[in-house]
Design a protein around this motif. Structure first.
Motif, PDB file in Angstrom:
ATOM      1  N   THR A   7       0.837  -1.336   6.880  1.00 27.76           N
ATOM      2  CA  THR A   7       1.619  -1.261   5.642  1.00 27.76           C
ATOM      3  C   THR A   7       1.141  -2.241   4.580  1.00 27.76           C
ATOM      4  OG1 THR A   7       3.230  -2.842   6.531  1.00 27.76           O
ATOM      5  CG2 THR A   7       3.678  -0.492   6.872  1.00 27.76           C
ATOM      6  N   ASP A   8       0.029  -2.921   4.824  1.00 30.33           N
ATOM      7  CA  ASP A   8      -0.486  -3.867   3.845  1.00 30.33           C
ATOM      8  C   ASP A   8      -0.728  -3.165   2.516  1.00 30.33           C
ATOM      9  OD1 ASP A   8      -1.817  -6.768   3.696  1.00 30.33           O
ATOM     10  OD2 ASP A   8      -3.053  -5.378   2.530  1.00 30.33           O
ATOM     11  N   ARG A   9      -0.506  -3.879   1.432  1.00 29.03           N
ATOM     12  CA  ARG A   9      -0.630  -3.286   0.095  1.00 29.03           C
ATOM     13  C   ARG A   9      -2.062  -2.959  -0.289  1.00 29.03           C
ATOM     14  NH1 ARG A   9      -2.593  -7.054  -3.409  1.00 29.03           N
ATOM     15  NH2 ARG A   9      -2.406  -9.216  -2.777  1.00 29.03           N
ATOM     16  N   HIS A  10      -3.033  -3.539   0.425  1.00 22.32           N
ATOM     17  CA  HIS A  10      -4.441  -3.268   0.139  1.00 22.32           C
ATOM     18  C   HIS A  10      -4.831  -1.912   0.727  1.00 22.32           C
ATOM     19  CE1 HIS A  10      -4.172  -7.677  -0.020  1.00 22.32           C
ATOM     20  NE2 HIS A  10      -5.098  -7.571  -0.966  1.00 22.32           N
ATOM     21  N   HIS A  38      -1.046   2.535   1.746  1.00 22.05           N
ATOM     22  CA  HIS A  38      -1.327   2.556   0.315  1.00 22.05           C
ATOM     23  C   HIS A  38      -2.710   3.137  -0.002  1.00 22.05           C
ATOM     24  CE1 HIS A  38       2.306   0.361  -0.746  1.00 22.05           C
ATOM     25  NE2 HIS A  38       2.078  -0.380   0.326  1.00 22.05           N
TER      26      HIS A  38
END
Length: 189
Positions: A7-10, A38
């Protein structure tokens, strides 16, 4: 097969693209669920941005193979469900994360035989092809006692990483403050 980028934004386009290309060749041989977070994954059948915890647990439980990023929690969950996860760690050189902790962590686990580490497209494709031929190759016995010990170790590593990131951010903040004060003093001369 389940692939989870976390779920990291990168974005993690490198892994998503590799899986899309591989799946295009294997076609109907593999039912793929790709949790892409993302990252754009419009061309991949079975792509979903996010899975809730329960849905992710169910997908792991039902999967023959699990491919994931180098996140400690995802790796631990895959192992808890009886999988030797095929791990492609995020690389900060590609803007996939803020630092190299996933690479360091995944390499350490790879050396210990706790994950199948794949840092190149070729290594990933070889692992996936081997897993299709013999899914038991990437199966591990569920051991609740070992899971508790692994969970404690993963929690400790996570705490260390968070502490190091916080220290680094604090140092940068103090340096910026010092530079602002210095500039202000120079301007007031």
């Amino acid at each position: 097969m389940l692939a989870a980028v976390g779920t990291d934004r990168h974005p993690f386009g490198r892994l998503v693209d590799w899986l899309a290309q591989w799946h295009a060749v294997t076609g109907t041989l593999v039912e793929l669920t790709l949790q892409h977070g993302h990252t754009d994954a419009l061309a991949v059948p079975g792509a979903v941005p996010f899975l809730g915890h329960g849905a992710l647990q169910e997908a792991m439980s039902n999967a023959h193979l699990v491919v994931c990023h180098g996140g400690p929690a995802t790796i631990l969950e895959a192992r808890r469900h009886g999988h030797l996860p095929i791990v492609v760690p995020r690389d900060p050189a590609y803007g996939e994360h803020v630092d190299d902790h996933q690479q360091l962590f995944a390499r350490r686990l790879g050396t210990a035989g706790m994950v199948m580490l794949c840092e190149t497209r070729e290594a990933l494709y070889d692992a996936l092809d081997a897993g299709l031929k013999d899914p038991s190759r990437y199966a591990v016995a569920a051991n609740p006692e070992a899971y508790r010990a692994q969970a404690a170790a993963v929690a400790r590593v996570g705490a260390i990483v968070e502490e190091l990131v916080a220290r680094s951010a604090s140092r940068r903040s103090r340096r910026r403050t010092w530079l602002r004060l210095r500039r202000g003093a120079e301007e007031n001369r």
